[in-house]
Design a protein around this motif. Sequence first.
Motif, short mmCIF file in Angstrom:
data_model
loop_
_atom_site.label_atom_id
_atom_site.label_comp_id
_atom_site.label_asym_id
_atom_site.label_seq_id
_atom_site.Cartn_x
_atom_site.Cartn_y
_atom_site.Cartn_z
N GLY A 259 3.52 -38.44 22.87
CA GLY A 259 2.34 -39.27 23.05
C GLY A 259 2.52 -40.35 24.08
O GLY A 259 1.58 -41.12 24.35
N ARG A 260 3.72 -40.43 24.69
CA ARG A 260 3.99 -41.48 25.68
C ARG A 260 4.68 -40.88 26.91
O ARG A 260 5.80 -41.24 27.26
CB ARG A 260 4.86 -42.59 25.07
N VAL A 261 3.99 -39.96 27.55
CA VAL A 261 4.51 -39.30 28.76
C VAL A 261 3.63 -39.70 29.94
O VAL A 261 2.40 -39.62 29.88
CB VAL A 261 4.51 -37.77 28.60
N ALA A 262 4.26 -40.13 31.02
CA ALA A 262 3.55 -40.52 32.24
C ALA A 262 4.07 -39.71 33.42
O ALA A 262 5.13 -39.07 33.34
CB ALA A 262 3.73 -42.01 32.52
N ALA A 263 3.33 -39.74 34.50
CA ALA A 263 3.76 -39.14 35.78
C ALA A 263 3.83 -40.25 36.82
O ALA A 263 3.02 -41.18 36.79
CB ALA A 263 2.79 -38.06 36.22
N LEU A 264 4.79 -40.14 37.72
CA LEU A 264 4.95 -41.12 38.79
C LEU A 264 5.36 -40.40 40.06
O LEU A 264 6.26 -39.55 40.04
CB LEU A 264 5.98 -42.18 38.41
N GLY A 265 4.70 -40.73 41.18
CA GLY A 265 5.06 -40.11 42.44
C GLY A 265 4.76 -40.99 43.62
O GLY A 265 3.90 -41.88 43.56
N PHE A 266 5.47 -40.72 44.70
CA PHE A 266 5.30 -41.42 45.98
C PHE A 266 4.89 -40.42 47.05
O PHE A 266 5.42 -39.31 47.11
CB PHE A 266 6.60 -42.11 46.37
N SER A 267 3.92 -40.79 47.90
CA SER A 267 3.45 -39.96 49.00
C SER A 267 2.91 -38.64 48.43
O SER A 267 2.04 -38.68 47.56
CB SER A 267 4.57 -39.77 50.02
N MET A 268 3.39 -37.49 48.89
CA MET A 268 2.91 -36.25 48.30
C MET A 268 3.10 -36.26 46.79
O MET A 268 2.30 -35.67 46.04
CB MET A 268 3.62 -35.04 48.91
N GLY A 269 4.14 -36.90 46.32
CA GLY A 269 4.35 -37.03 44.88
C GLY A 269 3.25 -37.83 44.20
O GLY A 269 2.92 -37.58 43.03
N ALA A 270 2.64 -38.78 44.92
CA ALA A 270 1.51 -39.53 44.37
C ALA A 270 0.30 -38.62 44.21
O ALA A 270 -0.40 -38.65 43.19
CB ALA A 270 1.17 -40.71 45.27
N TYR A 271 0.04 -37.80 45.24
CA TYR A 271 -1.02 -36.79 45.13
C TYR A 271 -0.78 -35.93 43.90
O TYR A 271 -1.70 -35.67 43.11
CB TYR A 271 -1.04 -35.95 46.40
N ARG A 272 0.44 -35.47 43.74
CA ARG A 272 0.77 -34.63 42.60
C ARG A 272 0.59 -35.38 41.28
O ARG A 272 0.18 -34.78 40.26
CB ARG A 272 2.20 -34.11 42.73
N ALA A 273 0.88 -36.68 41.27
CA ALA A 273 0.80 -37.46 40.03
C ALA A 273 -0.64 -37.60 39.56
O ALA A 273 -0.95 -37.37 38.38
CB ALA A 273 1.44 -38.83 40.23
N TRP A 274 -1.56 -38.01 40.47
CA TRP A 274 -2.94 -38.16 39.99
C TRP A 274 -3.59 -36.80 39.74
O TRP A 274 -4.43 -36.66 38.85
CB TRP A 274 -3.77 -39.03 40.91
N GLN A 275 -3.19 -35.79 40.52
CA GLN A 275 -3.70 -34.44 40.25
C GLN A 275 -3.24 -33.96 38.88
O GLN A 275 -4.02 -33.37 38.12
CB GLN A 275 -3.19 -33.49 41.33
N LEU A 276 -1.99 -34.22 38.55
CA LEU A 276 -1.46 -33.82 37.26
C LEU A 276 -2.19 -34.53 36.12
O LEU A 276 -2.50 -33.92 35.09
CB LEU A 276 0.04 -34.11 37.21
N ALA A 277 -2.46 -35.81 36.30
CA ALA A 277 -3.20 -36.55 35.27
C ALA A 277 -4.58 -35.95 35.05
O ALA A 277 -5.11 -35.97 33.93
CB ALA A 277 -3.31 -38.02 35.66
N ALA A 278 -5.18 -35.41 36.11
CA ALA A 278 -6.48 -34.78 36.00
C ALA A 278 -6.43 -33.44 35.28
O ALA A 278 -7.40 -33.03 34.64
CB ALA A 278 -7.10 -34.61 37.39
N LEU A 279 -5.29 -32.74 35.38
CA LEU A 279 -5.19 -31.38 34.88
C LEU A 279 -4.47 -31.24 33.54
O LEU A 279 -4.66 -30.25 32.84
CB LEU A 279 -4.48 -30.49 35.91
N SER A 280 -3.61 -32.19 33.21
CA SER A 280 -2.73 -32.05 32.05
C SER A 280 -3.09 -33.04 30.95
O SER A 280 -3.29 -34.23 31.21
CB SER A 280 -1.28 -32.29 32.46
N ARG A 281 -3.13 -32.54 29.73
CA ARG A 281 -3.33 -33.44 28.59
C ARG A 281 -2.01 -33.97 28.04
O ARG A 281 -2.00 -34.77 27.12
CB ARG A 281 -4.12 -32.71 27.50
N ASP A 282 -0.90 -33.51 28.60
CA ASP A 282 0.39 -34.07 28.19
C ASP A 282 0.67 -35.41 28.86
O ASP A 282 1.50 -36.17 28.38
CB ASP A 282 1.51 -33.08 28.54
N VAL A 283 0.01 -35.68 29.97
CA VAL A 283 0.23 -36.92 30.72
C VAL A 283 -0.78 -37.97 30.27
O VAL A 283 -1.99 -37.79 30.41
CB VAL A 283 0.10 -36.66 32.24
#
Length: 402
Positions: A259-283
């Motif tokens: 229940g406490r999982v986050a994503a963090l990314g820089f540059s392309m990793g940032a794109y991946r981080a907000w995209q992942l938050a949009a697609l995954s319910r684990d984040v």
Amino acid sequence: MKRRAFVSLAQLSPLLLPAASAVTWAVPAHAAASPPAQPVAAGGDLGLTERVLPAFYQRMKDELTFPLAWGNSRIRDFRAWRAAARAQVEASLLQPRARDDVPFRPETIDDRTADRYLRRTVEFTLSHYGRARGLLLLPHGTGPFPAVLLLHDHGSRFDIGKEKMIRPWADDGRLPSAESWSARYFSGRFVGDELAARGYAVLAVDALGWSDRGPLTYEDQQALAANFYNLGSSLAGLTAYEDVRAAAFLASLPEVDSGRVAALGFSMGAYRAWQLAALSRDVRAAVAVCWMTTLKEMMVPGNNTLRGQSAYHMLHPGIYRHLDIPDIASIAAPRPMLFHAGAEDGLFPPEGVAGAFARMRAVWDSQGAGERLTTRVWPDHGHVFTADMQDEAFAWLDTWLA
């Protein structure tokens, strides 16, 4: 852990259009009325610009009205909108979503104890195509711990991937490259090690083409992307799908509080981080540093995206006919999100950053969740994730994953 079923566009059709309505194939069911077509001037230029844009690119940009964006869409219920928007993005990934339930079957390759955390090399089934290795750091003590999935950047540096985020301990050959990268972009820090020292479990996995899964070369990126398209798939879609799987794997670990999982990314990793938050319910939360803009402000002569190559890792066919970049990120609302940008970042025009931040602000505010969205432009900062930016991001994570 039970995984959510992905919803198809066909299943959502009753939400997209009232049953009594009639539309032609050319008008998306979720679309607001489009402006009438403008006549083409006689003798109009149908060639190319110097930057490999079609000479008529401005007319093409004008055709993009983002009809599925929250506020543009005919869908007024936010949950229904989010489901429809997510389904549209998932369709653009060109990935076989029915195979999400492939068991991870994790295996520990290497275990080493450091002063404040355990270092573990793990191997697990990343997709139905095969297995991948990741670097996992676990705090000492009794879990389960909050966790962060770290998503590495592009940077045209392919010999290291996960090692950009976590200091390598079993591969001396990659350590000099990783330390050089850390000094250039992260104030000499390894973001994953910093988080582990603060009590977070962290995981980093290579995207296709980097480190153990490469190395790719800059010149071969377009060939790789074209080969994916010819195989009925998408390079960017695979990356998005694998990020969803990596987040699910991290959440499944017994040492992690799911229940406490986050994503963090820089540059392309940032794109991946907000995209992942949009697609995954684990984040449950995400930190995105130095990758957010509106599309039209990015698609201008001179912008790095127009060179192709790296763009293919973040290119989903046709999605911008439906949603702008900040609209996709807004699918994550009302979950907590942190966006950092550098005022001197030459990759993202200031007006594009400001427009995207304003667009997302309107979405979070519409859901009474304005306090869950933090956006900041750092004066005198370029395309970096420096120690001061990191400290603020870490404190933000402490707040939302406490």
